[in-house]
Design a protein around this motif. Structure first.
Motif, mmCIF file in Angstrom:
data_model
loop_
_atom_site.group_PDB
_atom_site.id
_atom_site.type_symbol
_atom_site.label_atom_id
_atom_site.label_comp_id
_atom_site.label_asym_id
_atom_site.label_seq_id
_atom_site.Cartn_x
_atom_site.Cartn_y
_atom_site.Cartn_z
ATOM 1 N N ASP A 102 -27.275 26.435 16.751
ATOM 2 C CA ASP A 102 -27.549 26.722 18.162
ATOM 3 C C ASP A 102 -27.558 28.232 18.397
ATOM 4 O O ASP A 102 -27.108 29.015 17.555
ATOM 5 N N THR A 103 -28.075 28.648 19.541
ATOM 6 C CA THR A 103 -28.250 30.073 19.836
ATOM 7 C C THR A 103 -26.924 30.819 19.882
ATOM 8 O O THR A 103 -26.841 31.984 19.476
ATOM 9 N N ARG A 104 -25.854 30.157 20.365
ATOM 10 C CA ARG A 104 -24.541 30.819 20.430
ATOM 11 C C ARG A 104 -24.031 31.126 19.028
ATOM 12 O O ARG A 104 -23.574 32.257 18.751
ATOM 13 N N ASP B 249 -25.813 31.354 16.319
ATOM 14 C CA ASP B 249 -26.742 32.346 15.762
ATOM 15 C C ASP B 249 -26.314 33.749 16.169
ATOM 16 O O ASP B 249 -26.249 34.668 15.339
ATOM 17 N N ALA B 250 -25.980 33.919 17.437
ATOM 18 C CA ALA B 250 -25.553 35.226 17.950
ATOM 19 C C ALA B 250 -24.240 35.665 17.305
ATOM 20 O O ALA B 250 -24.061 36.846 16.971
ATOM 21 N N ARG C 63 -37.238 32.714 16.558
ATOM 22 C CA ARG C 63 -36.809 33.062 17.910
ATOM 23 C C ARG C 63 -36.718 34.576 18.057
ATOM 24 O O ARG C 63 -36.087 35.248 17.233
ATOM 25 N N ALA D 8 -34.971 36.033 20.209
ATOM 26 C CA ALA D 8 -33.563 36.326 20.476
ATOM 27 C C ALA D 8 -32.789 36.615 19.198
ATOM 28 O O ALA D 8 -31.796 37.348 19.223
ATOM 29 N N SER D 9 -33.256 36.055 18.065
ATOM 30 C CA SER D 9 -32.551 36.250 16.795
ATOM 31 C C SER D 9 -32.783 37.634 16.204
ATOM 32 O O SER D 9 -32.015 38.074 15.338
ATOM 33 N N GLN E 195 -41.508 32.347 24.826
ATOM 34 C CA GLN E 195 -40.134 31.877 24.609
ATOM 35 C C GLN E 195 -39.256 32.122 25.827
ATOM 36 O O GLN E 195 -38.370 31.316 26.125
ATOM 37 N N GLY F 159 -37.547 29.195 27.957
ATOM 38 C CA GLY F 159 -36.111 29.149 28.209
ATOM 39 C C GLY F 159 -35.816 28.981 29.667
ATOM 40 O O GLY F 159 -34.951 28.214 30.070
#
Length: 580
Positions: A505-507, A509-510, A531, A533-534, A572, A576
Motif C-alpha cells: 500500500d502507499t503508506r 511504500d512511503a 506510481r 508518488a513513489s 494519477q 486519487g
C-alpha cells in the motif's frame, strides 16, 4: 561430442573398466558351456563311466557359477559407473548453467534446460550402461559363438551365412524407420515441460479464471504428440522379436534336419547329437547378440540426440565473463550510460534501448517512469551486467562494468527484480542469501527498513517461519518486502528496485522510501515504479518511452518540461481525487 561427455566419467573410469573385464569373462564362460555340454552328451551316448560324466558336469557347473559371478559383478560395476557418470554430467551442466548470463538462458529457455538436465541425461546414462555392458557383450558373444560353432560343427555352421544376413538387414531396416520418430520425441519434450512449468507456476491464475479444462486439453495435446511418436517407434522396434523368432526357428529346423541327415549317413562320425545340440545353442547366442546390437542401435540413436542437446549446453560459452585483469573493488555508486544501445539478440528487428546518455551521482535517489514496454527493466539490467550493452559504455564508479570482476560488481549492486523469488527454507535462511554471515541483529535491522519486521514478528516462529517454494505461503506484498530486506543485507553501493513495491500500500511504500533516505543515504537508489508518488521525492526522475530517455529532472522540473510526465501525474492525481 564423445570427448566432451567422457570428461564427466572422471572417478568412475575404474568401475567402467572393471565392468568390461567381467563382461568378457562372462561371455567366454557362456560360450564354453555348450562346448562342454556337447562333450557330455557324446560321452553319455558312448556309455562313458559315471566319474567322466560327473567330471564334465562339474566343469559345466563351475563355469556356470563363475559366469554368474562375472555377470553380477559386471552389472554392479556398470550400474555404479553409469549412475556416477550421470551424476557428474548433471553437476557439470548445473555448474555451467550457473555461469550463464540472461542472454544464454534466453537462448535455451528454462523448460529446455530442465529437460536436458533430467530426461536427456537419463537417456545418456542408460546408453552408457548399455555401452559398457551389452555393447561389449554382444560383439564378443557373436564372434566367439561363431568361432566355436565352426570348430564344433564344421560345414553345418554355414546356417549362420543365411540367418545372420537376413536378421542383420531386418534390424537395419527397423532402425532406419524407427529413428526419425525417436528424434522427434525430444523436441516435443521441451514443449510438454514448458506446458507443465507454465501451468504449475500460474496455478492461481488458472483456477482464478476457471481455465483448468483448457490447460488439461493443452497438456493432453502435448502428451499425445509424444505418445504417438513413441508408439510409432515402438511398433516398428517391436518387429525385432518376431524377426528373431523366425530366424531362430529356421536355425533349429536347419540344424536338426541337415544335422540329423549327416549324423545318420555318417553313423555319428561326421556329426553327432552333442554337436547338433551345441549348434542350436550357439545359433541362439548369435541371434541374441544381434538382438542386443539392435537394442543398442535404438538406444544409441535416441541418446545421440540427447547427447547433442547436453553438449550444446556444455559447449555454450557464457556471454558475460571476467576480463584478464579484473577490477576487484567498486569505488562508489555513481553510474554513467554513454551513448548506450542494446538489443536482446542479433536477430532482433530493432534495439530495445538506443541513444542512452545518463549520469547518476553516487548516493542519488533516481526514479524511472515509463509505460509498459518502454525498456525500464532492460536499462537497469545493464548496470550489474545481467546483460551487456550492444553499443556504448556503461560505467559504475567511473569504471566500465566490463572491466570489473563479475562477482565484485554484483556484490556492489543489489537488484530486486519484478519477478523475484523466495526459496524453500526459513525466512532467516532466505534473507541470508544477501549476506550468509549476517547476524540476527543485521537481519532485523534490514527487515525494519523494508517494513517486514512487523509481519514477521506476528508469525508463531518469527524469523524461523518456513517459506514454501516460490514463497507461496506469504502474500505478494510480504514477498516483496522480504526481497527488499534480502537486497539490503548485501550493503550495496547501488540498490535497484524494479517495480518492487507494486504490491504494497502507499503508506508502506512511503515508509520504505523514508527508511532508505534515513539509513542508507550514501547508497545510490534507483526506483522503477508505476506510481508518481513513489518517485516524486527522488533527486532525479527519468522518463522513458520506446527504449529512449525522453526527459530527466526533478518532479517540479518535469511538470514544466515533460508532457509525458505531466499526463501521468495528472491522470494519477485525478484518479486519487475521484477515489476519495
Amino acid at each position: 561430442m564423445i570427448k566432451k561427455l567422457m570428461q564427466s566419467i572422471r572417478q568412475y573410469k575404474k568401475q567402467s573398466i572393471l565392468s568390461l573385464v567381467f563382461i568378457i569373462g562372462e561371455v567366454i564362460l557362456e560360450v564354453l558351456i555348450p562346448f562342454f555340454t556337447s562333450d557330455m552328451v557324446n560321452q553319455i551316448q558312448a556309455g562313458a563311466q559315471m566319474d567322466t560324466i560327473l567330471r564334465i558336469g562339474g566343469i559345466i557347473t563351475v563355469a556356470a557359477i563363475f559366469s554368474l559371478v562375472c555377470g553380477a559383478l559386471a552389472g554392479n560395476y556398470s550400474a555404479k559407473a553409469s549412475a556416477g557418470f550421470a551424476g557428474n554430467l548433471r553437476a557439470d551442466m548445473f555448474e555451467k548453467v550457473q555461469k550463464f548470463s540472461f542472454k544464454n538462458i534466453d537462448k535455451f529457455s528454462t523448460s529446455s534446460l530442465v529437460t536436458r538436465m533430467t530426461t536427456d541425461i537419463t537417456t545418456v546414462q542408460n546408453a552408457y550402461m548399455m555401452l559398457i555392458r551389452i555393447a561389449i557383450r554382444a560383439p564378443f558373444m557373436f564372434i566367439f559363438a561363431i568361432i566355436v560353432a565352426y570348430i564344433l560343427g564344421g560345414s553345418l555352421a554355414t546356417t549362420f551365412l543365411i540367418v545372420v544376413p537376413v536378421f542383420g538387414i531386418g534390424l537395419i531396416l527397423i532402425g532406419k524407420y524407427a529413428m526419425p520418430a525417436f528424434r522427434a520425441v525430444f523436441k516435443k519434450y521441451d514443449k510438454m515441460n514448458e506446458s507443465i512449468e507454465e501451468n504449475v507456476r500460474g496455478m492461481r491464475v488458472v483456477k482464478g479464471f476457471a481455465r483448468e479444462e483448457y490447460e488439461m486439453e493443452k497438456f493432453g495435446k502435448a502428451s499425445d504428440n509424444i505418445r504417438w511418436d513413441f508408439t510409432k517407434a515402438e511398433r516398428i522396434v517391436g518387429l525385432n522379436s518376431p524377426l528373431m523368432e523366425l530366424c531362430l526357428h529356421f536355425n533349429v529346423v536347419f540344424v536338426l534336419y541337415i544335422g540329423s541327415k549327416m549324423a545318420v549317413t555318417s553313423q555319428g562320425t561326421t556329426m553327432n547329437i552333442g554337436q547338433i545340440s551345441a549348434l542350436m545353442t550357439y545359433g541362439f547366442q548369435v541371434l541374441m547378440s544381434l538382438m542386443m546390437v539392435s537394442m543398442i542401435y535404438v538406444m544409441l540413436t535416441m541418446s545421440v540426440e540427447a547427447a547433442k542437446r547436453i553438449v550444446e549446453v556444455l559447449n555454450e560459452e557464457p556471454s558475460i565473463t571476467n576480463p584478464a585483469e579484473p577490477v576487484m573493488e567498486v569505488p562508489d555508486g555513481s553510474i554513467d550510460f554513454e551513448d548506450v544501445a542494446f538489443r536482446y539478440s542479433e536477430k532482433a528487428a530493432r534495439d530495445a534501448l538506443f541513444d542512452i546518455d545518463l549520469h547518476i551521482d553516487s548516493g542519488m535517489s533516481v526514479g524511472i517512469l515509463g509505460g509498459t514496454g518502454s525498456s525500464k527493466t532492460t536499462l537497469i539490467q545493464l548496470i550489474p551486467r545481467l546483460y551487456d550493452a550492444t553499443a556504448g559504455v556503461v560505467k559504475v564508479g567511473g569504471i566500465p562494468v566490463r572491466d570489473y570482476d563479475v562477482k565484485t560488481l554484483r556484490d556492489a549492486v543489489s537488484v530486486v527484480l519484478q519477478k523475484n523469488e523466495l526459496f524453500s527454507g526459513t525466512i532467516a535462511e532466505n534473507l541470508r542469501w544477501g549476506n550468509e554471515n549476517a547476524t540476527d541483529e543485521e537481519i532485523v535491522a534490514a527487515c525494519r527498513i523494508a517494513q517486514a519486521d512487523e509481519f514477521i514478528s506476528q508469525f508463531p516462529d518469527g524469523y524461523n517461519t518456513y517459506i514454501e517454494q516460490g514463497g507461496t505461503n506469504v502474500s505478494g506484498g510480504q514477498k516483496q518486502r522480504l526481497c527488499i530486506a534480502r537486497a539490503l543485507l548485501k550493503q550495496p553501493k547501488i540498490l535497484i528496485l524494479d517495480d518492487s513495491t507494486s504490491a504494497v500500500d502507499t503508506r508502506t511504500d512511503a515508509l520504505i522510501r523514508k527508511g532508505f533516505m534515513e539509513y542508507i543515504p550514501e547508497t545510490t537508489k534507483i526506483i522503477i515504479a508505476q506510481r508518481v508518488a513513489s518517485v516524486q521525492e527522488c533527486d532525479m526522475i527519468v522518463i522513458m518511452d520506446g527504449g529512449k530517455i525522453m526527459g530527466t529532472g526533478t518532479h517540479e522540473e518535469l511538470l514544466m518540461t515533460s508532457e509525458i510526465y505531466r499526463e501521468i501525474y495528472e491522470e494519477q492525481t485525478k484518479g486519487g481525487s475521484g477515489d476519495e
